[in-house]
Design a protein around this motif. Structure first.
Motif, mmCIF file in Angstrom:
data_model
loop_
_atom_site.group_PDB
_atom_site.id
_atom_site.type_symbol
_atom_site.label_atom_id
_atom_site.label_comp_id
_atom_site.label_asym_id
_atom_site.label_seq_id
_atom_site.Cartn_x
_atom_site.Cartn_y
_atom_site.Cartn_z
ATOM 1 N N PHE A 78 0.835 -1.210 0.000
ATOM 2 C CA PHE A 78 0.000 0.000 0.000
ATOM 3 C C PHE A 78 0.867 1.256 0.000
ATOM 4 N N PHE A 79 1.955 1.216 0.790
ATOM 5 C CA PHE A 79 2.848 2.371 0.843
ATOM 6 C C PHE A 79 3.406 2.705 -0.533
ATOM 7 N N LEU A 80 3.872 1.685 -1.233
ATOM 8 C CA LEU A 80 4.431 1.916 -2.569
ATOM 9 C C LEU A 80 3.360 2.367 -3.555
ATOM 10 N N ARG A 81 2.176 1.757 -3.480
ATOM 11 C CA ARG A 81 1.085 2.131 -4.399
ATOM 12 C C ARG A 81 0.639 3.569 -4.149
ATOM 13 N N SER A 82 0.671 3.990 -2.879
ATOM 14 C CA SER A 82 0.238 5.353 -2.542
ATOM 15 C C SER A 82 1.217 6.402 -3.051
ATOM 16 N N GLU A 100 1.111 -1.376 -9.523
ATOM 17 C CA GLU A 100 1.045 -2.551 -8.661
ATOM 18 C C GLU A 100 2.102 -3.593 -9.027
ATOM 19 N N ALA A 101 2.226 -3.901 -10.321
ATOM 20 C CA ALA A 101 3.193 -4.927 -10.722
ATOM 21 C C ALA A 101 4.612 -4.521 -10.344
ATOM 22 N N GLN A 102 4.940 -3.239 -10.542
ATOM 23 C CA GLN A 102 6.280 -2.773 -10.200
ATOM 24 C C GLN A 102 6.490 -2.772 -8.684
ATOM 25 N N ALA A 103 5.459 -2.423 -7.941
ATOM 26 C CA ALA A 103 5.555 -2.421 -6.483
ATOM 27 C C ALA A 103 5.815 -3.830 -5.958
ATOM 28 N N LYS A 104 5.115 -4.811 -6.513
ATOM 29 C CA LYS A 104 5.332 -6.194 -6.099
ATOM 30 C C LYS A 104 6.746 -6.654 -6.442
ATOM 31 N N ALA A 105 7.226 -6.244 -7.620
ATOM 32 C CA ALA A 105 8.583 -6.607 -8.020
ATOM 33 C C ALA A 105 9.618 -6.010 -7.068
ATOM 34 N N GLY A 128 5.068 -13.041 -17.213
ATOM 35 C CA GLY A 128 4.005 -12.420 -18.008
ATOM 36 C C GLY A 128 3.694 -10.992 -17.660
ATOM 37 N N VAL A 129 4.445 -10.371 -16.759
ATOM 38 C CA VAL A 129 4.211 -8.976 -16.388
ATOM 39 C C VAL A 129 5.498 -8.211 -16.595
ATOM 40 N N ALA A 130 5.515 -7.297 -17.529
ATOM 41 C CA ALA A 130 6.718 -6.526 -17.807
ATOM 42 C C ALA A 130 7.112 -5.732 -16.564
ATOM 43 N N GLY A 131 8.348 -5.907 -16.157
ATOM 44 C CA GLY A 131 8.866 -5.174 -15.033
ATOM 45 C C GLY A 131 8.370 -5.647 -13.684
ATOM 46 N N GLY A 132 7.663 -6.756 -13.628
ATOM 47 C CA GLY A 132 7.155 -7.210 -12.340
ATOM 48 C C GLY A 132 6.855 -8.683 -12.341
ATOM 49 N N ILE A 133 6.180 -9.121 -11.310
ATOM 50 C CA ILE A 133 5.864 -10.516 -11.143
ATOM 51 C C ILE A 133 4.365 -10.707 -11.128
ATOM 52 N N GLU A 134 3.889 -11.684 -11.849
ATOM 53 C CA GLU A 134 2.464 -11.959 -11.862
ATOM 54 C C GLU A 134 2.071 -12.645 -10.567
ATOM 55 N N VAL A 135 1.115 -12.082 -9.879
ATOM 56 C CA VAL A 135 0.660 -12.634 -8.616
ATOM 57 C C VAL A 135 -0.799 -13.003 -8.733
ATOM 58 N N ALA A 136 -1.112 -14.255 -8.398
ATOM 59 C CA ALA A 136 -2.496 -14.702 -8.508
ATOM 60 C C ALA A 136 -3.379 -13.985 -7.491
#
Length: 435
Positions: free
Chosen positions: A378-382, A387-392, A427-435
């Motif tokens: 949430f901190f990164l998204r804010s 989202e994909a980059q934040a998860k990465a 499958g997510v450019a610059g990040g990780i696909e999370v189910a």
């Protein structure tokens, strides 16, 4: 040759019976004896099942139910190779390719196993334990080729690359390379081992026997990026003498089923072992790291840090055993494994073990399992980060401890590129696909 459609242990035994007079070293007494002993050990054990404690969490049924053929790679085949940053030995479907290798400038002995075999009596098979590890027995029965490195005492050998390629084939090839590395007293070597292959099914079953003499140091970076339908079953044996060091980092990112089994024996005072790694598994993948650290001398130290990231319906396994002999007083052993689950369908099995017979030791182990921290996300998204980059970013932070443990810059650079490639394949450019 084995009958079409034959599978499991019987197929590999039949293959050995059909090939034994044509395998390298045939009719050389000690080689024949080594192969026969391995064949008997494999026949007695067969492929391991989950009833065996060491294989409790890894099911090889997809391997034993598949039919495999002999590699038919021709010297006319010239697969595209990634750029070489150092002298390189290339193996295609387990066979040495001198036309693709660049070992000529080395100042020490670097040979193919097929070429060096007559001179390896007493050395080949000295560390392997086929009666205990069935995949090593299978390798001892059917090995054809491999890399043999001999680093003279006091030599700084720099960086050497070992590249294993699998090729497209309807025969689903199985290959069993045998690699031997020996460092003389005070020598140093960085070996970067990379295994890559196509999308189809094949079996890569390598065995390493590594001898690190007194005061020598070996950095061993292992990047496993096999095809998604491949099976990668690897066994490493290393013996470290007094004041020597063996530093192993394994990235496990490919294959349908992958198992890295590492056995290290510290046999002289003040020997060290660093065994670290990262497992990255996506949907349908199974990644197993199994380690055995044998403290057989006093004043030795070992460090193990393994991180696992699982997405989709994947499974990870970590089994790590530290065995401290009675003579190994003042042992300092540390082991930690942590898993990050990016999907509710992902699963991790962890089994750290300590077996201690000395009374003046410092040993510890631990294991953690968790998911991405919602508050950190949430901190990164804010702050406007997608989202994909934040998860990465969070996954990268999770892996930092294991990566920072890699002292060798060449291995660390290769690792960073391989991890980035895994993220892209999710499958997510610059990040990780999370189910």
């Amino acid at each position: 040759m084995t009958a079409m459609g034959t599978t499991g242990a019987a197929a590999f035994r039949g293959r050995f019976d059909g090939l034994r007079t044509r395998l390298p070293g045939a009719r050389v007494g000690w080689v024949d004896a080594l192969r026969e002993a391995s064949a008997r050990a494999f026949e007695a054990q067969g492929f391991p099942t989950r009833r065996a404690e060491a294989w409790k969490y890894t099911d090889l049924a997809p391997v034993t139910s598949a039919a495999f053929g002999e590699p038919l790679t021709s010297v006319d085949d010239a697969p595209a190779l990634p750029a070489a940053a150092a002298p390189r030995a290339v193996f295609v479907d387990g066979r040495f390719r001198p036309d693709l290798s660049t070992l000529g400038a080395l100042s020490f002995a670097a040979r193919s196993l097929g070429e060096a075999l007559p001179a390896l009596e007493g050395r080949l098979g000295a560390l392997a334990r086929p009666e205990e590890q069935p995949m090593a027995a299978l390798n001892g029965m059917l090995f054809e080729d491999g890399l043999v490195l001999d680093i003279p005492a006091g030599t700084d050998a720099g960086v050497v690359e070992l590249l294993s390629l699998a090729t497209e084939s309807e025969r689903a090839p199985a290959f069993h390379p045998r690699h031997l590395v020996r460092l003389g007293a005070g020598a140093t070597l960085t070996l970067i081992e990379t295994a890559i292959g196509p999308a189809g099914r094949y079996l890569h079953n390598p065995v390493f026997e590594i001898e690190v003499a007194e005061g020598a140091r070996m950095n061993h970076g292992r990047l496993q990026q096999e095809g998604r339908e491949a099976f990668f079953l690897s066994t490493v044996y290393a013996r470290v003498g007094a004041g020597g060091a063996y530093d192993n980092f394994t990235l496990n990112a490919g294959a349908r089923i992958a198992r890295n089994e590492i056995h290290v024996a510290l046999t002289g005072p003040k020997a060290e072992a660093h065994m670290n790694g990262v497992q990255l598994a996506g949907d349908g993948q199974h990644a197993d790291t199994t380690t055995a650290l044998d403290h057989a001398a006093p004043d030795c130290a070992s460090r193990q840090t393994y991180k696992t990231v699982l997405s989709g319906r994947s499974r990870g396994v970590f089994q790590g055993k530290i065995h401290v002999h009675q003579v190994a007083q003042k042992t300092d052993g540390y082991q930690m494994n942590q898993a990050l689950l990016l999907s509710p369908e992902a699963e991790i099995d962890s089994k750290p073990q300590l077996e201690i017979y000395a009374d003046d030791v410092k040993c510890s182990h631990g294991a953690t399992v968790g998911e991405l921290d919602a508050e950190q996300l949430f901190f990164l998204r804010s702050r406007g980060i997608p989202e994909a980059q934040a998860k990465a970013i969070l996954v990268e932070a999770f892996l930092t401890e294991a990566v920072e443990a890699v002292a060798d810059e060449a291995i660390r650079g290769a690792l960073s590129g391989a991890v980035a490639g895994w993220w892209q394949r999710q499958g997510v450019a610059g990040g990780i696909e999370v189910a």
